[in-house]
Write a protein that holds these residues in place. Structure first.
Motif, PDB file in Angstrom:
ATOM      1  N   ALA A 247       0.885  -1.395   0.116  1.00 33.58           N
ATOM      2  CA  ALA A 247       0.074  -0.124   0.003  1.00 33.58           C
ATOM      3  C   ALA A 247       1.007   1.199  -0.100  1.00 33.58           C
ATOM      4  CB  ALA A 247      -0.838  -0.081   1.251  1.00 33.58           C
ATOM      5  N   GLY A 248       0.407   2.150  -0.665  1.00 33.64           N
ATOM      6  CA  GLY A 248       1.107   3.505  -0.857  1.00 33.64           C
ATOM      7  C   GLY A 248       2.383   3.409  -1.860  1.00 33.64           C
ATOM      8  N   ILE A 364       1.745 -10.075   2.990  1.00 30.48           N
ATOM      9  CA  ILE A 364       2.357 -10.268   4.626  1.00 30.48           C
ATOM     10  C   ILE A 364       3.144  -8.999   5.184  1.00 30.48           C
ATOM     11  CG2 ILE A 364       4.063 -11.872   5.853  1.00 30.48           C
ATOM     12  CD1 ILE A 364       3.262 -14.025   3.900  1.00 30.48           C
ATOM     13  N   SER A 365       4.039  -8.553   4.357  1.00 34.37           N
ATOM     14  CA  SER A 365       4.748  -7.110   4.735  1.00 34.37           C
ATOM     15  C   SER A 365       3.717  -6.342   5.530  1.00 34.37           C
ATOM     16  CB  SER A 365       5.510  -6.678   3.631  1.00 34.37           C
ATOM     17  OG  SER A 365       6.520  -7.337   3.004  1.00 34.37           O
ATOM     18  N   GLN A 366       2.520  -6.029   4.649  1.00 32.47           N
ATOM     19  CA  GLN A 366       1.738  -4.937   5.221  1.00 32.47           C
ATOM     20  C   GLN A 366       0.850  -5.323   6.219  1.00 32.47           C
ATOM     21  OE1 GLN A 366       0.384  -2.396   2.569  1.00 32.47           O
ATOM     22  NE2 GLN A 366       0.178  -1.296   4.327  1.00 32.47           N
ATOM     23  N   LYS A 370       1.402  -3.495  10.257  1.00 34.20           N
ATOM     24  CA  LYS A 370       0.397  -3.165  10.929  1.00 34.20           C
ATOM     25  C   LYS A 370       0.563  -3.731  12.451  1.00 34.20           C
ATOM     26  CE  LYS A 370      -4.548  -2.870  10.972  1.00 34.20           C
ATOM     27  NZ  LYS A 370      -5.850  -3.276  10.239  1.00 34.20           N
ATOM     28  N   ILE A 371       1.073  -4.797  12.494  1.00 38.72           N
ATOM     29  CA  ILE A 371       1.290  -5.478  13.695  1.00 38.72           C
ATOM     30  C   ILE A 371       2.347  -4.710  14.535  1.00 38.72           C
ATOM     31  CG2 ILE A 371       2.141  -7.646  15.169  1.00 38.72           C
ATOM     32  CD1 ILE A 371       0.527  -9.405  12.675  1.00 38.72           C
ATOM     33  N   LEU A 372       3.340  -4.300  13.897  1.00 40.81           N
ATOM     34  CA  LEU A 372       4.441  -3.842  14.622  1.00 40.81           C
ATOM     35  C   LEU A 372       3.944  -2.242  15.295  1.00 40.81           C
ATOM     36  CD1 LEU A 372       7.494  -4.779  12.420  1.00 40.81           C
ATOM     37  CD2 LEU A 372       6.924  -5.633  14.814  1.00 40.81           C
ATOM     38  N   ASP A 373       3.118  -1.610  14.151  1.00 43.42           N
ATOM     39  CA  ASP A 373       2.450  -0.387  14.754  1.00 43.42           C
ATOM     40  C   ASP A 373       1.996  -0.577  15.965  1.00 43.42           C
ATOM     41  OD1 ASP A 373       3.792   1.083  12.639  1.00 43.42           O
ATOM     42  OD2 ASP A 373       2.222   1.140  11.409  1.00 43.42           O
ATOM     43  N   GLN A 374       1.142  -1.703  16.210  1.00 47.75           N
ATOM     44  CA  GLN A 374       0.554  -1.801  17.357  1.00 47.75           C
ATOM     45  C   GLN A 374       0.969  -2.560  18.592  1.00 47.75           C
ATOM     46  OE1 GLN A 374      -2.904  -4.748  16.233  1.00 47.75           O
ATOM     47  NE2 GLN A 374      -3.756  -3.563  14.697  1.00 47.75           N
ATOM     48  N   ASP A 524      -6.753 -10.270   9.435  1.00 45.82           N
ATOM     49  CA  ASP A 524      -6.734 -11.237   8.273  1.00 45.82           C
ATOM     50  C   ASP A 524      -6.007 -10.852   7.216  1.00 45.82           C
ATOM     51  OD1 ASP A 524      -7.586 -13.293   7.227  1.00 45.82           O
ATOM     52  OD2 ASP A 524      -9.620 -12.783   6.921  1.00 45.82           O
ATOM     53  N   ILE A 525      -5.522 -11.626   6.156  1.00 45.35           N
ATOM     54  CA  ILE A 525      -5.060 -11.469   5.136  1.00 45.35           C
ATOM     55  C   ILE A 525      -5.635 -12.196   3.980  1.00 45.35           C
ATOM     56  CG2 ILE A 525      -3.525 -13.490   5.512  1.00 45.35           C
ATOM     57  CD1 ILE A 525      -1.117 -11.821   4.703  1.00 45.35           C
ATOM     58  N   GLU A 526      -5.652 -11.587   2.817  1.00 44.24           N
ATOM     59  CA  GLU A 526      -5.960 -12.150   1.372  1.00 44.24           C
ATOM     60  C   GLU A 526      -5.186 -13.202   1.247  1.00 44.24           C
ATOM     61  OE1 GLU A 526      -7.079 -10.848  -2.930  1.00 44.24           O
ATOM     62  OE2 GLU A 526      -6.400  -9.391  -1.351  1.00 44.24           O
TER      63      GLU A 526
END
Length: 640
Positions: A247-248, A364-366, A370-374, A524-526
């Motif tokens: 993303a981005g 998976i990187s995305q 996100k997890i690390l930000d949390q 979740d992840i696609e």
């Protein structure tokens, strides 16, 4: 005996070809260097072979008998025996092989074993289950290829190490890491360490096998020979391409043009000269071996129909990393890392880039970002090298087996994730030794602790575990993510002060995630393949964590420290167990109780999974075969 002589002649022919290469001549590698590499290469190959056979239960180590001089004797039948000058088992079912291995038979003089195929032939009488002659012949070929390539590697490594030592200024006390951290010595010190420190898989008997390549090609394409080579630029028709992006990220063509403007302009001119519309195509870099040996045959129809264009444009000069097929453009500090398919058997399997990897890498990187930000407490200890863009050939109907040969995966450059004065050290390079047989790890211990005795090593070891365990185990317990965090995929970041700072992880193609745990966090992840990435079998996910993180990374680091500092293994394993137990206690309130109990028991008490590389080769299996071994973290009274 005739077969043995033929194999020696093949080895000498391999050497002769290597000595004629520009890399060996420029670095003044001689026949003496190669001769001196024979013994250490044999030791490395024998150690991995014996360890695999014993660890995987293909030969029972209890058959070994020890004499008063601590020599080990292994009966082979009909009065024949192998005598090991030094063979000892340690925790994690690892085996230490040193010195000579001699065959004793009733009617002949003792004979020193010199080739891995020769050792395999004698040990094959004890294999359970037995292997067919055809399987043994194939495996013998792979083992001897690995051995031959390792003699080249060790000879070159020795010369390279001497050259580096001559460059180190006197003010750095012969400390390679201190010199590299200073920054003025090399454009990209991490890239240098990746190449200089490439050793091969610590468990795999075929750790240097590169079937299908000549000695000159091995040297031209492999990181351990300080290789760099032109990457061929292809063009893939947009209608037959799938692009996956983090993303981005800007449009792929614009992104590529921004990083490689000169090659992009040349590609545009090439397409225009062919009378093709530039807007219909996307850039697809290709490894030169793939472009010249694989694509013309496998994609002949696509090339004829102008769906795939193989040009003579050089995309960039690629410097291979510890991963043979992942290259760094121009040894740059900012350019993206580029993972390329190569249809060669490297170690034991073809190293291609599957559509699943190309698609799931950015996804998976995305998720991990996100997890690390949390989780700021984990983010202080762990960062990832994001996989930014994946591209693969996408015919209709889908054909993943063909698509994996025309694909690319781009990941960010690790150096763009560093702060001023930091150095990203590939964990695998810490195991590489200098001309005094001392591992690079010792340089870091001395730099961080001011000395390199056993007490300094133990303090360093504790610092290392205080980063690796809470980050990798923590994200697994809370989110169900099991990284493939072995030595090749992990960087330990050195701070500006020379201390251990944090982990950097790369390569998410084989990440396994526990579906229930991830979903419980509202994430979740696609998926590209519904049977991959997310799993309902907690044990299958845990196997990835234990094999790559706790065995091939932290376990091997433990054994290295014990061996080179002559410290009792138990001290180190107990410290690792204490860090694991502490992580569980810290996260008790954040992990579902039943999961917390079962995972704690699996990590600290129950037998561990061991990937059976030798069984996989004997059965020609691409699927993992996993057996169990004694848990090295179990209390001393229960340890083997």
């Amino acid at each position: 005996m005739r077969a043995y002589t033929q194999k020696q002649q093949l080895l000498l022919a391999h050497w002769s070809e290597a000595l004629g290469t520009p890399a060996f001549q420029a670095n003044r590698i001689t026949l003496d260097h190669l001769s001196n590499a024979l013994e250490p290469a044999a030791q490395r190959c024998f150690q991995r072979l014996i360890q695999a056979l014993f660890r995987e239960g293909l030969i029972n180590p209890d058959a070994c008998e020890y004499d008063d001089e601590s020599h080990c004797w292994l009966p082979l039948g009909e009065g024949a025996q192998l005598c090991f000058e030094h063979l000892s088992g340690t925790r994690m079912n690892s085996w230490d092989v040193r010195g000579s291995i001699v065959l004793h038979t009733p009617d002949r003089l003792p004979h020193k074993i010199q080739l891995p195929s020769e050792l395999l032939a004698h040990l094959s009488t004890r294999l359970n289950p037995p292997a067919s002659p055809q399987v043994l012949e194939r495996l013998a070929l792979e083992l001897d290829d690995s051995f031959s390539n390792d003699t080249l590697c060790l000879a070159f490594h020795h010369g390279w190490t001497e050259r580096l030592r001559e460059q180190i200024d006197t003010g750095y006390d012969d400390n390679l890491l201190a010199w590299l951290k200073a920054g003025a010595s090399h454009q990209n010190p991490t890239s240098l360490l990746e190449q200089w420190g490439t050793l091969g898989h610590p468990w795999h008997p075929n750790y240097k096998t590169k079937l299908g390549l000549s000695a000159a090609q091995v040297i031209a394409f492999s990181p351990e020979f300080e290789a760099s080579f032109p990457i061929v630029l292809c063009a893939l028709h947009r209608q037959y391409a799938h692009v996956e992006a983090l993303a981005g990220t800007v449009d792929y063509w614009d992104w590529w043009q921004g990083h490689f403007p000169q090659a992009a302009a040349q590609l545009q001119r090439h397409l225009q000269q062919l009378g093709l519309d530039v807007k219909d195509y996307l850039p697809l870099p290709s490894h030169p071996w793939q472009a010249h040996e694989e694509l013309p045959d496998s994609f002949a129809n696509e090339i004829a129909d102008n769906l795939l264009i193989v040009t003579n444009v050089v995309a960039f000069t690629g410097h291979p990393t510890m991963s043979f097929r992942t290259v760094l453009p121009n040894a740059s500090r900012v350019a993206p890392m580029v993972k390329l398919p190569v249809a060669l058997r490297l170690t034991s399997v073809q190293r291609t880039v599957s559509p699943r990897s190309a698609r799931m890498g950015p996804r998976i990187s995305q998720l991990i970002l996100k997890i690390l930000d949390q989780e700021p407490q984990i983010q202080r200890l762990l960062n990832i090298v994001p996989e930014r863009i994946g591209v693969h050939y996408a015919p209709q109907p889908a054909d993943d087996e063909r698509s994996r040969h025309a694909a690319v995966l781009y990941r960010d450059n690790p150096l763009t994730l560093l702060q001023e004065g930091e150095l990203a050290v590939p964990v695998g390079s810490l195991f590489a030794v200098n001309e005094f047989e001392q591992p690079l790890l010792r340089d870091w211990v001395r730099l961080a602790q001011g000395r390199d005795d056993s007490e300094a090593m133990l303090a360093f070891f504790d610092d290392y575990l205080s980063i690796a365990v809470p980050s990798l185990l923590g994200i697994y317990l809370m989110y169900g993510v099991a990284f493939e965090a072995h030595q090749q995929n992990s960087f330990m970041v050195m701070g500006a002060d020379g201390q251990l700072n944090r982990l950097l992880l790369r390569d998410f193609g084989d990440v396994r995630i526990d579906r229930k745990t991830l979903h419980a966090k509202g994430l979740d992840i696609e998926l590209h393949d519904p049977k991959m990435t997310l799993y309902d079998d907690a044990g299958f996910v845990r196997d990835k964590l234990l094999h790559t993180t706790f065995m091939c990374h932290l376990g091997e680091l433990t054994l290295l420290c014990a061996r080179h500092w002559n410290v009792p293994e138990n001290i180190l394993w107990e410290r690792l167990a204490a860090h694991v137990a502490r992580c569980f206690e810290t996260l008790r309130e954040r992990v579902e109780p039943a999961r917390w109990e079962s995972e704690r028991k699996a990590l600290l008490e129950q037998d561990w999974p061991a990937k059976s590389f030798m069984r996989m080769r004997l059965l020609d299996s691409h699927a993992d075969i996993v057996r169990r071994l004694s848990n090295p973290l179990r209390s001393i009274s229960h340890a083997r």
